[in-house]
Structures are given as C-alpha cells and as structure tokens.
Design an enzyme around this catalytic site. Structure first.
Site, PDB file in Angstrom:
ATOM      1  N   LYS A  43       0.836  -1.210   0.000  1.00 10.94           N
ATOM      2  CA  LYS A  43       0.000   0.000   0.000  1.00 10.94           C
ATOM      3  C   LYS A  43       0.863   1.250   0.000  1.00 10.94           C
ATOM      4  O   LYS A  43       0.619   2.200  -0.748  1.00 10.94           O
ATOM      5  CB  LYS A  43      -0.859   0.028   1.280  1.00 10.94           C
ATOM      6  CG  LYS A  43      -2.253  -0.505   1.137  1.00 10.94           C
ATOM      7  CD  LYS A  43      -3.012  -0.169   2.407  1.00 10.94           C
ATOM      8  CE  LYS A  43      -4.332  -0.872   2.451  1.00 10.94           C
ATOM      9  NZ  LYS A  43      -5.030  -0.630   3.720  1.00 10.94           N
ATOM     10  N   LYS A  45     -22.375  -2.619  10.400  1.00 14.74           N
ATOM     11  CA  LYS A  45     -21.419  -2.873  11.488  1.00 14.74           C
ATOM     12  C   LYS A  45     -21.735  -2.013  12.711  1.00 14.74           C
ATOM     13  O   LYS A  45     -21.753  -2.504  13.845  1.00 14.74           O
ATOM     14  CB  LYS A  45     -20.013  -2.541  10.962  1.00 14.74           C
ATOM     15  CG  LYS A  45     -18.942  -2.351  11.988  1.00 14.74           C
ATOM     16  CD  LYS A  45     -17.592  -2.118  11.322  1.00 14.74           C
ATOM     17  CE  LYS A  45     -17.281  -0.670  11.000  1.00 14.74           C
ATOM     18  NZ  LYS A  45     -16.871   0.144  12.126  1.00 14.74           N
ATOM     19  N   ASN A  48     -24.804   7.377  12.987  1.00 13.99           N
ATOM     20  CA  ASN A  48     -24.970   6.324  11.974  1.00 13.99           C
ATOM     21  C   ASN A  48     -26.252   5.535  12.203  1.00 13.99           C
ATOM     22  O   ASN A  48     -26.967   5.199  11.249  1.00 13.99           O
ATOM     23  CB  ASN A  48     -23.761   5.380  11.983  1.00 13.99           C
ATOM     24  CG  ASN A  48     -22.668   5.859  11.024  1.00 13.99           C
ATOM     25  OD1 ASN A  48     -22.788   6.928  10.432  1.00 13.99           O
ATOM     26  ND2 ASN A  48     -21.618   5.082  10.876  1.00 13.99           N
ATOM     27  N   GLY A  84     -26.333  -0.938   3.106  1.00 13.82           N
ATOM     28  CA  GLY A  84     -25.175  -1.824   3.165  1.00 13.82           C
ATOM     29  C   GLY A  84     -23.937  -1.022   3.464  1.00 13.82           C
ATOM     30  O   GLY A  84     -24.010   0.048   4.066  1.00 13.82           O
ATOM     31  N   GLU A 110     -15.069  10.233  12.613  1.00 15.36           N
ATOM     32  CA  GLU A 110     -15.210  10.750  11.246  1.00 15.36           C
ATOM     33  C   GLU A 110     -16.649  10.578  10.754  1.00 15.36           C
ATOM     34  O   GLU A 110     -17.349   9.672  11.187  1.00 15.36           O
ATOM     35  CB  GLU A 110     -14.218  10.053  10.312  1.00 15.36           C
ATOM     36  CG  GLU A 110     -14.271   8.515  10.326  1.00 15.36           C
ATOM     37  CD  GLU A 110     -15.334   7.921   9.442  1.00 15.36           C
ATOM     38  OE1 GLU A 110     -15.850   8.628   8.562  1.00 15.36           O
ATOM     39  OE2 GLU A 110     -15.646   6.731   9.646  1.00 15.36           O
ATOM     40  N   CYS A 138     -20.231   0.449   7.152  1.00 18.87           N
ATOM     41  CA  CYS A 138     -20.483   1.245   8.366  1.00 18.87           C
ATOM     42  C   CYS A 138     -21.837   0.986   9.021  1.00 18.87           C
ATOM     43  O   CYS A 138     -21.889   0.574  10.179  1.00 18.87           O
ATOM     44  CB  CYS A 138     -20.347   2.718   8.037  1.00 18.87           C
ATOM     45  SG  CYS A 138     -18.717   3.089   7.362  1.00 18.87           S
ATOM     46  N   GLY A 151     -34.773   1.824  -1.001  1.00 21.17           N
ATOM     47  CA  GLY A 151     -33.923   0.975  -1.827  1.00 21.17           C
ATOM     48  C   GLY A 151     -33.936  -0.457  -1.330  1.00 21.17           C
ATOM     49  O   GLY A 151     -34.848  -0.864  -0.607  1.00 21.17           O
TER      50      GLY A 151
HETATM   51  C1  UGA Z   1     -21.895   6.275   6.301  1.00 21.84           C
HETATM   52  C2  UGA Z   1     -22.310   7.650   6.850  1.00 21.84           C
HETATM   53  O1  UGA Z   1     -23.186   8.290   5.929  1.00 21.84           O
HETATM   54  C3  UGA Z   1     -21.084   8.530   7.087  1.00 21.84           C
HETATM   55  O2  UGA Z   1     -21.486   9.764   7.684  1.00 21.84           O
HETATM   56  C4  UGA Z   1     -20.150   7.794   8.044  1.00 21.84           C
HETATM   57  O3  UGA Z   1     -18.988   8.539   8.328  1.00 21.84           O
HETATM   58  C5  UGA Z   1     -19.754   6.459   7.414  1.00 21.84           C
HETATM   59  O4  UGA Z   1     -20.943   5.679   7.200  1.00 21.84           O
HETATM   60  C6  UGA Z   1     -18.829   5.770   8.369  1.00 21.84           C
HETATM   61  O5  UGA Z   1     -19.264   5.411   9.482  1.00 21.84           O
HETATM   62  O6  UGA Z   1     -17.633   5.682   8.096  1.00 21.84           O
HETATM   63  P1  UGA Z   1     -21.261   5.269   3.887  1.00 21.84           P
HETATM   64  O7  UGA Z   1     -21.353   3.924   4.537  1.00 21.84           O
HETATM   65  O8  UGA Z   1     -20.099   5.583   3.027  1.00 21.84           O
HETATM   66  O9  UGA Z   1     -21.314   6.436   5.013  1.00 21.84           O
HETATM   67  O10 UGA Z   1     -22.529   5.405   2.960  1.00 21.84           O
HETATM   68  P2  UGA Z   1     -23.945   6.156   2.946  1.00 21.84           P
HETATM   69  O11 UGA Z   1     -23.963   7.117   1.843  1.00 21.84           O
HETATM   70  O12 UGA Z   1     -24.309   6.666   4.283  1.00 21.84           O
HETATM   71  O13 UGA Z   1     -24.908   4.918   2.566  1.00 21.84           O
HETATM   72  C7  UGA Z   1     -25.039   3.775   3.393  1.00 21.84           C
HETATM   73  C8  UGA Z   1     -26.079   2.826   2.824  1.00 21.84           C
HETATM   74  O14 UGA Z   1     -27.381   3.386   2.935  1.00 21.84           O
HETATM   75  C9  UGA Z   1     -25.892   2.504   1.347  1.00 21.84           C
HETATM   76  O15 UGA Z   1     -26.188   1.148   1.112  1.00 21.84           O
HETATM   77  C10 UGA Z   1     -26.907   3.392   0.644  1.00 21.84           C
HETATM   78  O16 UGA Z   1     -27.326   2.903  -0.602  1.00 21.84           O
HETATM   79  C11 UGA Z   1     -28.035   3.378   1.669  1.00 21.84           C
HETATM   80  N1  UGA Z   1     -28.922   4.544   1.574  1.00 21.84           N
HETATM   81  C12 UGA Z   1     -28.456   5.781   1.857  1.00 21.84           C
HETATM   82  C13 UGA Z   1     -30.247   4.359   1.216  1.00 21.84           C
HETATM   83  O17 UGA Z   1     -30.707   3.223   0.950  1.00 21.84           O
HETATM   84  N2  UGA Z   1     -31.075   5.453   1.164  1.00 21.84           N
HETATM   85  C14 UGA Z   1     -30.633   6.702   1.454  1.00 21.84           C
HETATM   86  O18 UGA Z   1     -31.456   7.650   1.389  1.00 21.84           O
HETATM   87  C15 UGA Z   1     -29.297   6.874   1.795  1.00 21.84           C
END
Ligand code: UGA
Length: 440
Positions: A35, A267, A212, A261, A152, A264, A257
């Site tokens: 890496k 978990k 979260n 998944g 974060e 984050c 949706g």
């Molecule tokens: C999430 C949080 O949004 C971040 O703020 C946080 O820092 C991060 O986890 C973490 O703990 O590190 P992330 O997992 O990258 O970020 O993705 P999201 O955009 O939050 O989406 C998570 C899941 O929810 C995805 O499967 C997405 O498709 C779904 N989702 C999201 C929906 O089904 N509907 C929505 O309106 C938004």
C-alpha cells in the site's frame, strides 16, 4: 502542525490527505508495504473521487509523506491519529473487533514522548479511549499524554468533500491542552464557520454510533413506508418529499432501496446494540432497524421472483450494479451480495455488470456461477429481465429503447427508483420499482 496518521485505509488516507490539503505536514503510516509503495508512486489503493489528485498534489508539495517505519513516522508529530479498522468481531457477538486499535496503542507506546496527543479516528465503542489510556500508561508509566476522540463522518464516494465541508467536527477531550491542539488542527475549517463541538470522550465516541444508527433508522423507516405504499397505491417518492419538507425531518436519507449496506451502517448498528446490551440499556429501535434491514434483503429476492411471474428458474437475469451504493467499488454488505446467490440457487442464469466494483465482487463471490460482463450492453444482451441494484449514473441514464432491443423480455426491476415509471412504460417495459405501483 506536524501530524502522524496510522492506517492508510479509507478513513486514514482521506483524513491524512485532507489535513495536508489544509496546510499541515502529515505522515501516513501503514505496515502494509505494498500500500505504501502504491501511495509513494502516486497511486491510491481505494476508489474515491478526487482523492488521487489530492494525494499527488500534497505529496509533491512535501506536505504528505508515506512510510512503513512507525518510529520515523511518529518523530516530531504534534498529534498522532489512530485510523485503523474496527470490523465486526469474528466472535459472533456483533461487537467491534478492537484488536487493531489496541495493537497500535501497544506499538506506538515505546516511541511516545511527553505531551503526546493521541487522537482516535477509528469508530470505537464508548470506553475505548479510557482503555487505550490504560494500555499506554501500563507500558509507559509516568508518561504525560492526551487521549482525544475525533470520530469521522465521511461517506464513501464523497469523502473528500465531507472532510473539507463538514456539517460539524466532533472532538472528545477532557483537558485544555487537548482542546487547544484540536482547535489549532481544525482552525482552517472553523475559520470558515464549521462548528467544532468539544465534548467529553465517551460522548464523542457514542455520537458517532448515534449518528450512523439514526441515519440507518431513516432508511429502514422509508423502506417500510415504501412497502406500505406498494400495498396502498401510494407513491413513496412523493411521500418522502412531503415528509422531508418538514425541516424537523429533512429530505436526506429518505431514498428507499434494497436495504442499507456498506462497511459502516450494518457494522455500527450491530456494535451499538452490543454496547447498549452491555450497559443494560437496550436500544430497541436500533434492534428493529437491524432486523428490518435483514428482512429486506430476503424481501428483495421475493420482489424479483414475483416480477418474473413467481419463478426465476431458467431465466436469464441481468443484474446492474454490485457496489453497496454508487461511486464506490466497495461491495461490503451490498444488496447484490445477498440477491445474487439467492437467484442462482433458485435456478436463474445471472449476468452481472458494475462500472467499478467487478474485481471486489469477483473476490467476494468467488465460488458463485455468474457471467461477469464488461459493459451495460453486454449484460443486457439476451436477458429475460434486468434488475437495477446500484444507482450508478450510467443506469439512471439507461437508454430504454436500446435496452429493449438487446433484451429478450422487457422486464425491469428497479430497486433504486432510477427510472421514471412513465419512461419505462412508454418504452414498453414491464416495470417494477420500490414503493410505487408497477406498470405492465
Ligand atoms: C456512512 C455515513 O453516511 C457517514 O457519515 C459515516 O462517516 C460512514 O458511514 C462511516 O461510518 O464511516 P457510507 O457507509 O459511506 O457512510 O454510505 P452512505 O452514503 O451513508 O450509505 C449507506 C447505505 O445506505 C448505502 O447502502 C446506501 O445505498 C443506503 N442509503 C443511503 C439508502 O438506501 N437510502 C438513502 O437515502 C441513503
């Protein structure tokens, strides 16, 4: 300021690079030599929009360095960030595996100097900061050092923007010195009126999980409302808009949706459940969210089967999207990972395509017999129907007329509501979406 960031995974690399972009001098440390070699050559080991350019710019400006040498990387650092993974424990209790975080504490202890500031960026259960303080104190009795929590809030796919333009910065510190260091570190952002909230360490640790879990709750809620809409001929998109116009609710995270998944939400909701159980203070709503999201994955299989008249046996099904959401190559806990094995098991011939996640999906589904396609045109070719699982722009802009000529049967199951029902109907598709009436 001079900083060291331990762990060049998602959180560590984005945070280290963005701190450098804010003007600090950052050394990112990782024991994974391959890496570090990639990063030194200007490559990045993850898929993240605009990150590579930022890494290259800051490395060229000598503000961003990479090393496998812990002692050298820590030299002169005014703050040391721990940004290693806290995956779900393999012990099966749902809690976070803290072994990487504890190992870092043990590894850095011999190199620490008086007045060291150790900042935990990894998502860790409440009480971890206290435990880390104990570990270091046992190894280095008499050492003066600060523990700080700085969770974060970076979404994959827009992590750089989330870092540079955050809604807020949360910092848990219980001393004036810890507060002063964190204020200096984030001064380039607070000068632009980003709120920096200083709390005690347990509150900061728990705020991450609460945030979260609350976002996951919004998603699980709108997904259940989508099911109710389907049964009552209501339209979930309009319902979500109508709800979200209330400022107390807000429009965000109300897109229905196939279930949430990623690395984050699944978990962290499990870990919060475990933390709450351990403290004999159950989080029943979060427990229901976990159960609802698990059930949704099974429900999506039924939904696809129903769209094919009750059986997928012998059907050639095109699956569009493998990543857990758009703009990432990450397939961890993605809806596709649950859907594909079920379709194959029920006798479907599945062909799949994702603009970015093919390699990671091949790895995760290495024993599954599916056809891996190189393009949207290839995946649709000869299909009896298509299922959109990830909301990539390429799928939102699907040329329906062209798709219909490529497919044998014009059946479209849209688990992300990427297509407007009228457009699908006009193009002659039998169209099934989430929380809206189906059209034939
Ligand atoms: C999430 C949080 O949004 C971040 O703020 C946080 O820092 C991060 O986890 C973490 O703990 O590190 P992330 O997992 O990258 O970020 O993705 P999201 O955009 O939050 O989406 C998570 C899941 O929810 C995805 O499967 C997405 O498709 C779904 N989702 C999201 C929906 O089904 N509907 C929505 O309106 C938004």
């Amino acid at each position: 300021m001079k900083l060291a960031v331990i762990g060049t995974g998602y959180v560590g690399l984005v945070s280290g690079t963005c701190f450098a972009a804010l003007g600090h001098e950052v050394t990112c440390i990782d024991r994974d030599a391959s890496k570090i070699a990639t990063l030194k050559q200007g490559g990045i080991p993850i898929y993240e929009d605009s990150l590579q350019q930022l890494v290259q710019e800051n490395a060229a400006a000598s503000r961003l360095h990479f090393t496998t040498d812990l002692a050298a990387g820590l030299e002169g650092a005014e703050a040391i960030f721990i940004a290693v993974g806290t995956p779900v424990s393999a012990l099966g209790h749902g809690g976070a595996d803290l072994s990487y975080v504890y190992a870092v504490a043990r590894d850095i202890a011999p190199h620490l100097k008086d007045d060291a500031v150790i900042v935990v960026k990894s998502t860790v259960p409440v009480g971890t900061g206290k435990r880390l303080r104990e570990i270091i104190s046992e190894l280095r009795p008499g050492l003066r050092f600060e523990m700080v929590s700085n969770p974060e809030f970076l979404r994959e796919g827009c992590a750089v923007k989330d870092f540079m333009e955050p809604d807020r910065i949360i910092t848990g510190t219980e001393t004036a010195r810890g507060k002063a260091v964190m204020e200096a570190l984030y001064a380039p952002l607070t000068r632009q009126n980003v709120p920096l909230l200083i709390t005690d360490i347990p509150t900061a640790e728990l705020t991450k999980y609460a945030a979260n879990a609350f976002l996951a709750t919004k998603i699980a809620f709108i997904n259940e409302m989508a099911d109710v809409c389907e049964q009552t001929n209501a339209d979930v998109a309009m319902l979500a808009h109508g709800m979200g116009l209330d400022h107390r609710i807000g429009q965000d995270f109300l897109a229905p949706g196939p279930g949430f998944g990623g690395s984050c939400f699944p978990k962290d909701t499990l870990a919060l459940k475990k933390i709450a159980q351990e403290h004999k203070s159950p989080v029943r709503i979060v427990e229901a969210v976990i159960a609802a999201n698990d059930a949704r994955k099974i429900h999506m299989v039924t939904k696809v089967r129903d769209a094919f008249g009750g059986s997928v046996t012998g059907k050639k099904i095109a699956v569009l999207g493998l990543a857990f959401k758009a703009n990432t190559s990450d397939v961890r806990e993605s809806a596709a990972l649950a859907l594909l094995p079920a379709l194959v098991e029920q006798g479907a011939h599945v062909q799949v395509y994702d603009p970015a996640a093919m390699e990671e999906a091949k790895h995760a589904l290495s024993t599954l017999e599916v056809q891996w396609c190189q393009s949207l045109a290839e995946v649709l070719q000869g299909a009896d129907g298509a299922v959109i699982v990830t909301e990539w722009p390429e799928f939102r802009q699907l040329d329906l007329a062209a798709a219909k000529t490529q497919m044998v049967q014009p059946v479209l199951v849209d688990l992300r509501n990427c297509i407007t029902p009228d457009a699908a109907k006009a193009a002659g598709f039998t169209y099934h979406s989430i929380g809206r009436a189906s059209s034939a």
